[in-house]
Design an enzyme around this catalytic site. Structure first.
Site, PDB file in Angstrom:
ATOM      1  N   GLU A  41      32.066  55.078 -64.074  1.00 31.03           N
ATOM      2  CA  GLU A  41      31.556  55.296 -65.429  1.00 31.03           C
ATOM      3  C   GLU A  41      32.157  54.228 -66.350  1.00 31.03           C
ATOM      4  OE1 GLU A  41      31.095  58.744 -68.873  1.00 31.03           O
ATOM      5  OE2 GLU A  41      32.277  59.156 -67.100  1.00 31.03           O
ATOM      6  N   GLY A  76      42.054  58.879 -68.774  1.00 31.93           N
ATOM      7  CA  GLY A  76      42.833  60.057 -68.424  1.00 31.93           C
ATOM      8  C   GLY A  76      42.447  60.607 -67.071  1.00 31.93           C
ATOM      9  N   ALA A  77      41.126  60.696 -66.847  1.00 34.55           N
ATOM     10  CA  ALA A  77      40.617  61.215 -65.582  1.00 34.55           C
ATOM     11  C   ALA A  77      39.115  61.001 -65.545  1.00 34.55           C
ATOM     12  CB  ALA A  77      40.950  62.704 -65.438  1.00 34.55           C
ATOM     13  N   GLU A 125      35.363  62.732 -63.819  1.00 36.83           N
ATOM     14  CA  GLU A 125      34.796  63.964 -63.274  1.00 36.83           C
ATOM     15  C   GLU A 125      33.880  63.770 -62.082  1.00 36.83           C
ATOM     16  OE1 GLU A 125      31.795  62.781 -66.601  1.00 36.83           O
ATOM     17  OE2 GLU A 125      33.944  62.618 -66.229  1.00 36.83           O
ATOM     18  N   ASN A 126      34.020  62.694 -61.312  1.00 38.19           N
ATOM     19  CA  ASN A 126      33.143  62.470 -60.162  1.00 38.19           C
ATOM     20  C   ASN A 126      32.904  63.763 -59.383  1.00 38.19           C
ATOM     21  OD1 ASN A 126      33.770  59.512 -60.579  1.00 38.19           O
ATOM     22  ND2 ASN A 126      35.742  60.233 -59.835  1.00 38.19           N
ATOM     23  N   HIS A 155      39.163  69.981 -68.613  1.00 37.86           N
ATOM     24  CA  HIS A 155      38.071  69.109 -69.064  1.00 37.86           C
ATOM     25  C   HIS A 155      37.267  68.575 -67.880  1.00 37.86           C
ATOM     26  CE1 HIS A 155      36.198  66.170 -71.871  1.00 37.86           C
ATOM     27  NE2 HIS A 155      36.135  65.430 -70.775  1.00 37.86           N
ATOM     28  N   GLU A 156      37.957  67.987 -66.919  1.00 38.34           N
ATOM     29  CA  GLU A 156      37.238  67.373 -65.799  1.00 38.34           C
ATOM     30  C   GLU A 156      36.562  68.424 -64.926  1.00 38.34           C
ATOM     31  OE1 GLU A 156      36.840  64.353 -66.249  1.00 38.34           O
ATOM     32  OE2 GLU A 156      38.490  64.057 -67.638  1.00 38.34           O
ATOM     33  N   HIS A 171      33.361  69.642 -66.540  1.00 42.50           N
ATOM     34  CA  HIS A 171      32.293  68.647 -66.413  1.00 42.50           C
ATOM     35  C   HIS A 171      31.369  68.952 -65.231  1.00 42.50           C
ATOM     36  CE1 HIS A 171      32.291  65.520 -69.368  1.00 42.50           C
ATOM     37  NE2 HIS A 171      33.520  65.113 -69.147  1.00 42.50           N
ATOM     38  N   GLU A 224      30.328  64.776 -73.193  1.00 39.33           N
ATOM     39  CA  GLU A 224      31.738  64.664 -73.552  1.00 39.33           C
ATOM     40  C   GLU A 224      32.150  65.617 -74.675  1.00 39.33           C
ATOM     41  OE1 GLU A 224      33.824  63.459 -71.759  1.00 39.33           O
ATOM     42  OE2 GLU A 224      32.731  62.053 -70.494  1.00 39.33           O
TER      43      GLU A 224
END
Length: 838
Positions: free
Chosen positions: A118, A258-259, A261-262, A294-295, A298, A317
């Site tokens: 991304e 930060g991370a 979300e794949n 958060h991830e 997602h 987001e």
């Protein structure tokens, strides 16, 4: 050919001319290069050439339905002029992850292969329709040296694995869900794995696997529990169950963000995974839990339903930030979480909304999409979702979310689709609400009130100058004893509105914009006595905190109008803080937030013209005055604090004020905490305090801390950051020296942010009158342009508000910006920021 100056507009969006049903990828990972074979099934939807995106690729071969074909190629794309309606395209490319310092696409740091796709990283691995509205099923085979890379991971479920000749092995993964390529992930390395299980609400058992560097296994327990809490919370609050049999997370020290979300394989910056009390602070734990949430969230708001184009970035987001904020509030102190969110918005997003990089939550154009991963899209966008939730109510918002999930699962959609789902579910016209996505800037309301004693009516007049936004405005009324006598959520939509409160027995004090119910500013003529009253009595935590902030601002504004030799602190603020410190019933974590002056960044936005040196001096004067006048109370609360997360928050806030006084006795207290601390929260608080002190033991303490933790990369990031923020003279020379420290690595984003990012927030030093602070940032940014332009573009943000400053500083920053602009082969990331700023 795409040029660095090409601008993409939302109005120019067209549907993709080709659909991709599935793609089979094969990666052969090597030490000198990696070969990628992509076999992709295309279906033509409308007759036009097939243009595939690709960047920094060596094309080794291409076949259409097994046959050689003609094509054209440039540095950004590959074009096939007249393909058939249904075909398979086989493309083989060669890439160099070992040289990829941008940490975008497939990169290799030490012995770990990792991806970040991304927003447009997939095109750095193979030629593809790299856009979020092209969704396909992915099957990925990874081949690598078995000894060097025993762990081979990708999205979905493992369907095959085994040994090959020449000490190689393979793993094959298949993701059963269609996804855009930005959600693709691959990881290969020699990693340790810790596991757990989660039973979903339908009774399925999900394997949770967390991969970390060896010897970091003892820092994973909290992350594993956070994953399970997030899974349970999403089931309970949104009815969303995890949809694969395995959920994997990989932690790496080298990551731009930060991370990520794949789907089924989240990749995390290790900062947001690794924690034990000896190396992570209480704030780290809260941040880890929130980012994990958060991830994970997602998976539904970003993966199962994704954005049609990058202009809709806020669709996934901001919605997910709103969800992670709600999750964090449920897991921790809701008041503290909300105050932190509001503080970020006002200190970071409001200035962005007032500067050259201002843009709507849904931008209309961009030169480089990565520059729109901003606090406006994320945090202001989350506030927009919060307003929608408030307007519809908890049940109404849940109905809207259920309809959204049921209608658009498996699709790439728009913000309009999201808002429309809520409008339909609640039979409510939300067309006026779309202005929040279309307009940049921070709205400001003008509020006036009146009380008619004989009718016992209280009138509230609210005016919106300029554009009218639909918004909720929470407020309450307090009587003279601090008792709440009324509370309402007003729905504001017109340029001018009057609201009436009936049966009000005395003239009340209004508590306005409770819970920060809209991302706005407002003007109301409070007296300093009324602000002090609200600070003591308001029943809404956010408004109570904000009353303290506004009281401090009122005093700072007053001091700014006088010469330094006549400065005197307002006794009202001192008395208010004294009352907070003496209140043993008050939540200690909340009290710790009440005992903080407004941030320098927030204050800077309130003055036009801005006298930066005087503002910083006034704030420092006020802080010193409070520290000295309330010293004994700070000392008493420090000594009596409980050893808990809330207790440590207040204890270490008090310690920071003892450090301001900086007496020999206070230095002894700080040193004692530093040497006896049983957790990183207390130890880092003491080190921060001593780094600001005149203690002769300061350098020795910093060196001992370094020696103690030099094998702990995340702790050393803190060590760099503490020194960069020190307000003692010589900060610029210290930071320059630290850039040559053997632990400083300009290729590592965490280390750069720790040292340079923190230095830029050390405003006295960064804004040195001779421009040396600006020159330091300029040199780092120019160097980073060649290494990692995305980090460089984010680092340059302090320059974007240069027109706020005096003429001398403006000229110095402008020179730095022009020098950056002249840099050969300047990245599009930096071109956009520099051009807009200038």
């Amino acid at each position: 050919m795409t040029t660095p100056h090409k601008i993409t507009y939302r109005k120019d969006y067209t549907k993709p001319a080709y659909e991709i049903t599935d793609i089979h990828l094969e990666y052969t990972l090597g030490e000198d290069f990696t070969d990628v074979t992509a076999s992709t099934h295309f279906i033509q939807k409308q007759k036009e050439p097939l243009v595939l995106m690709g960047r920094e690729l060596e094309l080794l071969g291409i076949k259409l339905n097994g046959k050689e074909i003609k094509y054209t190629q440039d540095s950004e794309s590959l074009t096939i002029s007249n393909p058939p309606e249904d075909f398979v395209l086989d493309i083989k490319t060669r890439i160099h992850p070992e040289k990829n310092t941008s940490l975008e696409g497939l990169y290799k740091v030490k012995n770990l292969f990792c991806t970040q796709c991304e927003s447009e990283g997939f095109r750095k691995m193979t030629y593809y329709l790299d856009r979020p509205d092209v969704m396909a099923k992915f099957t990925t085979k990874i081949i690598a040296d078995k000894k060097l890379y025993p762990i081979l991971l990708s999205n979905g479920n493992l369907i095959n694995h085994g040994d090959l000749k020449n000490n190689l092995h393979f793993a094959e993964w298949q993701d059963p869900f269609r996804k855009p390529c930005y959600l693709f992930a691959l990881v290969a390395g020699d990693l340790a794995c810790v596991s757990d299980k989660f039973k979903t609400m339908s009774g399925r058992v999900v394997d949770i696997k967390l991969y970390v560097e060896k010897n970091d296994e003892d820092k994973t327990a909290f992350a594993l529990q956070s994953i399970k809490r997030a899974m349970k919370w999403d089931e309970e609050n949104y009815g969303r169950e995890y949809d694969l049999d395995i959920f994997m997370v990989v932690a790496t020290h080298d990551f731009n963000f930060g991370a990520m979300e794949n789907k089924g394989l989240n990749i995390f910056n290790s900062k947001y995974i690794l924690a034990k009390t000896e190396t992570a602070t209480d704030e780290d734990y809260i941040a880890i839990e929130r980012v994990i949430g958060h991830e994970y969230f997602h998976n539904w708001t970003g993966d199962r339903i994704t954005c049609r184009d990058w202009f809709q970035l806020s669709l996934k987001e901001s919605l997910t930030v709103f969800r992670d904020s709600s999750f964090s509030a449920d897991m921790n102190s809701a008041a503290v979480v909300r105050i932190n969110d509001v503080n970020t918005l006002r200190s970071v997003q409001f200035p962005q909304d007032a500067g050259p990089m201002a843009h709507p939550v849904r931008p209309e154009s961009y030169m480089e999409i990565n520059n729109f991963y901003t606090v406006t899209v994320y945090e202001k966008g989350a506030e927009v979702i919060r307003m929608l939730s408030t307007l519809l109510g908890k049940d109404g918002f849940r109905k809207g979310m259920d309809l959204y999930f049921n209608t658009y699962d498996g699709q790439a959609v728009t913000i309009d689709d999201f808002v429309d789902a809520h409008a339909k579910a609640n039979h409510k016209d939300l067309s006026a609400f779309m202005a929040w996505y279309e307009k940049s800037g921070t709205p400001e309301l003008i509020i006036s009130t009146s009380y008619v004693e004989e009718k016992k009516q209280y009138f509230v007049k609210i005016t919106q100058p300029g554009h009218s936004f639909l918004m909720p405005f929470k407020m309450g009324l307090l009587d003279s004893h601090g008792k709440e006598i009324a509370a309402r959520t007003l729905e504001i939509k017109n340029p001018e509105e009057v609201f009436v409160f009936d049966n009000i027995s005395e003239k009340p004090i209004p508590s306005l914009l409770r819970d920060f119910s809209a991302p706005i500013k407002f003007k109301y003529d409070y007296t300093t006595e009324e602000l002090a009253f609200l600070l003591q009595h308001d029943t809404d935590a956010v408004s109570r905190w904000d009353a303290g902030q506004q009281l401090s601002i009122r005093i700072i504004q007053k001091l700014m109008g006088h010469s330094q030799d006549s400065w005197k602190s307002d006794k009202l603020l001192t008395k208010s803080w004294q009352t907070i410190l003496e209140d043993k019933k008050l939540d200690p974590a909340f009290a710790a937030h009440l005992l903080v002056l407004p941030t320098e960044n927030y204050l800077m936005e309130l003055f036009e013209p801005l006298n930066l040196d005087k503002l910083l001096a006034v704030r420092k004067f006020l802080r010193n005055h409070l520290a000295h006048n309330l010293h004994d109370l700070f000392l008493e609360r420090f000594g009596s604090a409980e050893d808990s997360i809330p207790g440590r928050a207040l204890k270490n806030r008090c310690l920071s004020y003892l450090g301001v006084v900086d007496s020999a006795a206070d230095q002894d207290i700080i040193l004692h905490q530093l040497t006896t601390a049983k957790n990183m929260t207390d130890e880092i608080a003491a080190l921060s305090a001593i780094s600001q002190s005149s203690s002769s033991l300061r350098e020795e303490a910093l060196e001992k801390f370094y020696i103690k933790y030099k094998s702990e990369r995340l702790v050393i990031d803190k060590w760099f950051g503490i020194q960069a923020r020190s307000e003692l003279p010589g900060a610029i020379d210290r930071v320059k020296l630290l850039t040559h420290h053997n632990e400083f690595d300009i290729k590592n984003p965490n280390r750069v942010r720790a040292l340079i990012g923190n230095f830029c927030q050390n405003l006295n030093s960064f804004h040195a009158l001779d421009g040396s602070g600006y020159k330091l940032l300029e040199d780092i940014v120019i160097n980073l342009n060649k290494i990692n332009p995305k980090v460089a573009a984010r680092l340059i943000e302090p320059f974007t508000r240069y027109k706020k400053y005096d003429e001398n500083r403006q000229a110095l920053i402008k020179t730095a910006l022009e020098n950056i602009k002249k840099t050969p082969e300047l990245s599009v990331d930096l071109i956009e920021v520099v051009t807009k700023t200038l």
